[in-house]
Design an enzyme around this catalytic site. Structure first.
Site, PDB file in Angstrom:
ATOM      1  N   GLN A  75       0.852  -1.195   0.000  1.00  0.00           N
ATOM      2  CA  GLN A  75       0.000   0.000   0.000  1.00  0.00           C
ATOM      3  C   GLN A  75       0.891   1.250   0.000  1.00  0.00           C
ATOM      4  O   GLN A  75       0.399   2.360  -0.168  1.00  0.00           O
ATOM      5  CB  GLN A  75      -0.910   0.021   1.222  1.00  0.00           C
ATOM      6  CG  GLN A  75      -1.846  -1.181   1.299  1.00  0.00           C
ATOM      7  CD  GLN A  75      -2.526  -1.272   2.646  1.00  0.00           C
ATOM      8  OE1 GLN A  75      -3.559  -0.652   2.892  1.00  0.00           O
ATOM      9  NE2 GLN A  75      -1.921  -2.055   3.535  1.00  0.00           N
ATOM     10  N   VAL A 124       3.674   3.997  -1.088  1.00  0.00           N
ATOM     11  CA  VAL A 124       4.021   4.630  -2.362  1.00  0.00           C
ATOM     12  C   VAL A 124       5.531   4.883  -2.430  1.00  0.00           C
ATOM     13  O   VAL A 124       6.032   5.410  -3.418  1.00  0.00           O
ATOM     14  CB  VAL A 124       3.228   5.939  -2.566  1.00  0.00           C
ATOM     15  CG1 VAL A 124       1.734   5.622  -2.706  1.00  0.00           C
ATOM     16  CG2 VAL A 124       3.464   6.940  -1.433  1.00  0.00           C
ATOM     17  N   HIS A 153      -1.370   1.507  -4.303  1.00  0.00           N
ATOM     18  CA  HIS A 153      -1.768   2.919  -4.156  1.00  0.00           C
ATOM     19  C   HIS A 153      -0.835   3.860  -4.900  1.00  0.00           C
ATOM     20  O   HIS A 153      -0.794   5.047  -4.602  1.00  0.00           O
ATOM     21  CB  HIS A 153      -1.812   3.288  -2.662  1.00  0.00           C
ATOM     22  CG  HIS A 153      -2.874   2.530  -1.924  1.00  0.00           C
ATOM     23  ND1 HIS A 153      -2.905   2.427  -0.547  1.00  0.00           N
ATOM     24  CD2 HIS A 153      -3.918   1.791  -2.365  1.00  0.00           C
ATOM     25  CE1 HIS A 153      -3.941   1.692  -0.191  1.00  0.00           C
ATOM     26  NE2 HIS A 153      -4.569   1.279  -1.274  1.00  0.00           N
ATOM     27  N   GLY A 170       2.848  -4.334   9.045  1.00  0.00           N
ATOM     28  CA  GLY A 170       2.721  -2.888   9.210  1.00  0.00           C
ATOM     29  C   GLY A 170       1.542  -2.253   8.528  1.00  0.00           C
ATOM     30  O   GLY A 170       1.668  -1.156   7.961  1.00  0.00           O
TER      31      GLY A 170
HETATM   32  N1  APR Z   1       6.741  -1.990  12.458  1.00  0.00           N
HETATM   33  C1  APR Z   1       5.604  -2.657  12.107  1.00  0.00           C
HETATM   34  N2  APR Z   1       4.363  -2.119  12.163  1.00  0.00           N
HETATM   35  C2  APR Z   1       4.279  -0.854  12.617  1.00  0.00           C
HETATM   36  C3  APR Z   1       5.404  -0.087  13.017  1.00  0.00           C
HETATM   37  C4  APR Z   1       6.682  -0.716  12.918  1.00  0.00           C
HETATM   38  N3  APR Z   1       7.814  -0.072  13.266  1.00  0.00           N
HETATM   39  N4  APR Z   1       4.967   1.134  13.419  1.00  0.00           N
HETATM   40  C5  APR Z   1       3.615   1.130  13.263  1.00  0.00           C
HETATM   41  N5  APR Z   1       3.202  -0.059  12.799  1.00  0.00           N
HETATM   42  C6  APR Z   1       1.848  -0.497  12.449  1.00  0.00           C
HETATM   43  C7  APR Z   1       0.734   0.174  13.226  1.00  0.00           C
HETATM   44  O1  APR Z   1       0.477  -0.549  14.422  1.00  0.00           O
HETATM   45  C8  APR Z   1      -0.427   0.054  12.236  1.00  0.00           C
HETATM   46  O2  APR Z   1      -1.095  -1.199  12.372  1.00  0.00           O
HETATM   47  O3  APR Z   1       1.645  -0.117  11.093  1.00  0.00           O
HETATM   48  C9  APR Z   1       0.258   0.104  10.880  1.00  0.00           C
HETATM   49  C10 APR Z   1       0.107   1.433  10.188  1.00  0.00           C
HETATM   50  O4  APR Z   1      -1.252   1.610   9.874  1.00  0.00           O
HETATM   51  P1  APR Z   1      -1.669   2.876   9.001  1.00  0.00           P
HETATM   52  O5  APR Z   1      -0.974   4.091   9.536  1.00  0.00           O
HETATM   53  O6  APR Z   1      -3.170   2.852   8.909  1.00  0.00           O
HETATM   54  O7  APR Z   1      -1.027   2.592   7.570  1.00  0.00           O
HETATM   55  P2  APR Z   1      -1.605   1.678   6.413  1.00  0.00           P
HETATM   56  O8  APR Z   1      -2.313   0.482   6.974  1.00  0.00           O
HETATM   57  O9  APR Z   1      -0.479   1.432   5.493  1.00  0.00           O
HETATM   58  O10 APR Z   1      -2.678   2.655   5.699  1.00  0.00           O
HETATM   59  C11 APR Z   1      -3.294   2.151   4.531  1.00  0.00           C
HETATM   60  O11 APR Z   1      -4.295   4.314   4.162  1.00  0.00           O
HETATM   61  O12 APR Z   1      -4.365   6.572   3.869  1.00  0.00           O
HETATM   62  C12 APR Z   1      -4.206   5.384   3.231  1.00  0.00           C
HETATM   63  O13 APR Z   1      -3.125   5.245   1.193  1.00  0.00           O
HETATM   64  C13 APR Z   1      -2.872   5.291   2.565  1.00  0.00           C
HETATM   65  O14 APR Z   1      -1.711   3.261   1.991  1.00  0.00           O
HETATM   66  C14 APR Z   1      -2.320   3.972   3.065  1.00  0.00           C
HETATM   67  C15 APR Z   1      -3.539   3.259   3.572  1.00  0.00           C
END
Ligand code: APR
Length: 238
Positions: A88, A90, A106, A179
């Protein structure tokens, strides 16, 4: 013997240790910016310059960022497995760490495409321009004469590569999710396509909303600590 197939679904958490903010952790990107303003197609038509500046800033950060040990560990899986990274994210950190099959659901921060021309299954990747971390400015035109825009899938837009991603998950012997909060569809629903014999692993320091009856192993670690544990688990005999 054919290599086992691994589908690795990554989200912002895999790049957190490369210095990138995640979106939904406390203080994350969407706590600082409204995604409907800076990451939606409506936002683009409302204020192109604002979005160009937002993504130019992220692109500068990407230019100066480096893959972390989790990106390299994911790339190293290719020695022993048939690996597809479905991300997901970029950023290009998976590619820079050596992963050779990366599906960007994405879009890609380091790429641009014409504003006019629908990004769907029929989209020709030939229209995608590699920016080499350069800015996009108002007035920068694509060969077809339309304004260049970030090659990013914004809220309100289709996710043309989701079908290909589903195929990889359907065929996977192992699905690893690293993540991602699994908050944004259709990416968040990909794990439901894991077959009955597919082992599902999650690496995340927090709980993820995986309402699922399949056998799931949650490695409650950050990505750089969780990857060695994951590799140990799949390498040890059944
Ligand atoms: N290692 C592993 N996981 C981690 C770490 C780390 N160091 N730090 C944070 N996390 C986890 C968090 O606990 C959470 O579950 O990564 C996840 C991040 O979640 P989001 O911030 O929601 O990111 P993501 O799931 O990639 O978002 C999806 O939302 O806005 C859109 O396009 C955007 O691609 C993105 C999509």
């Amino acid at each position: 013997m054919a290599k086992k197939r691994i589908a690795v679904l990554t989200g912002a958490g895999v790049s957190a240790e490369s210095g990138f903010s995640t979106f939904r952790d406390s203080g994350g990107l969407w706590a600082q910016y409204d995604p409907q303003v800076v990451a939606s197609i409506d936002g683009w038509y409302r204020d192109r310059g604002l979005l160009l500046d937002f993504y130019n800033g992220l692109r500068h950060q990407l230019r100066d960022a480096r893959p972390n040990a989790a990106h390299y560990a994911i790339a190293s899986l290719e020695k022993d497995y048939d690996v597809t990274v479905i991300t997901q994210n970029v950023d290009n950190l998976h590619e820079r760490a050596g992963s050779t099959r990366v599906v960007h659901l994405h879009g890609e921060l380091d790429k641009a495409r014409p504003e006019h021309g629908v990004y769907d299954e029929s989209f020709s990747e030939a229209e995608v321009i590699d920016l080499h971390y350069e800015d996009i400015r108002l007035g920068d035109k694509a060969p077809n004469g339309s304004q260049l825009r970030p090659h990013i899938v914004w809220f309100g837009e289709a996710v043309p590569k989701i079908e290909r991603a589903i195929d990889y998950v359907l065929q996977a012997d192992i699905l690893l999710i690293v993540g991602s909060s699994l908050s944004v569809y259709p990416a968040a629903g990909l794990y439901r396509y894991a077959g009955p014999d597919c082992s599902v692993y999650v690496i995340d320091p927090q709980d993820v909303n995986l309402r699922h009856d399949k056998r799931i192993t949650h490695i409650r670690e950050v990505a750089t600590a969780g990857m060695p544990k994951f590799i140990e688990m799949i390498s040890s005999p059944e």
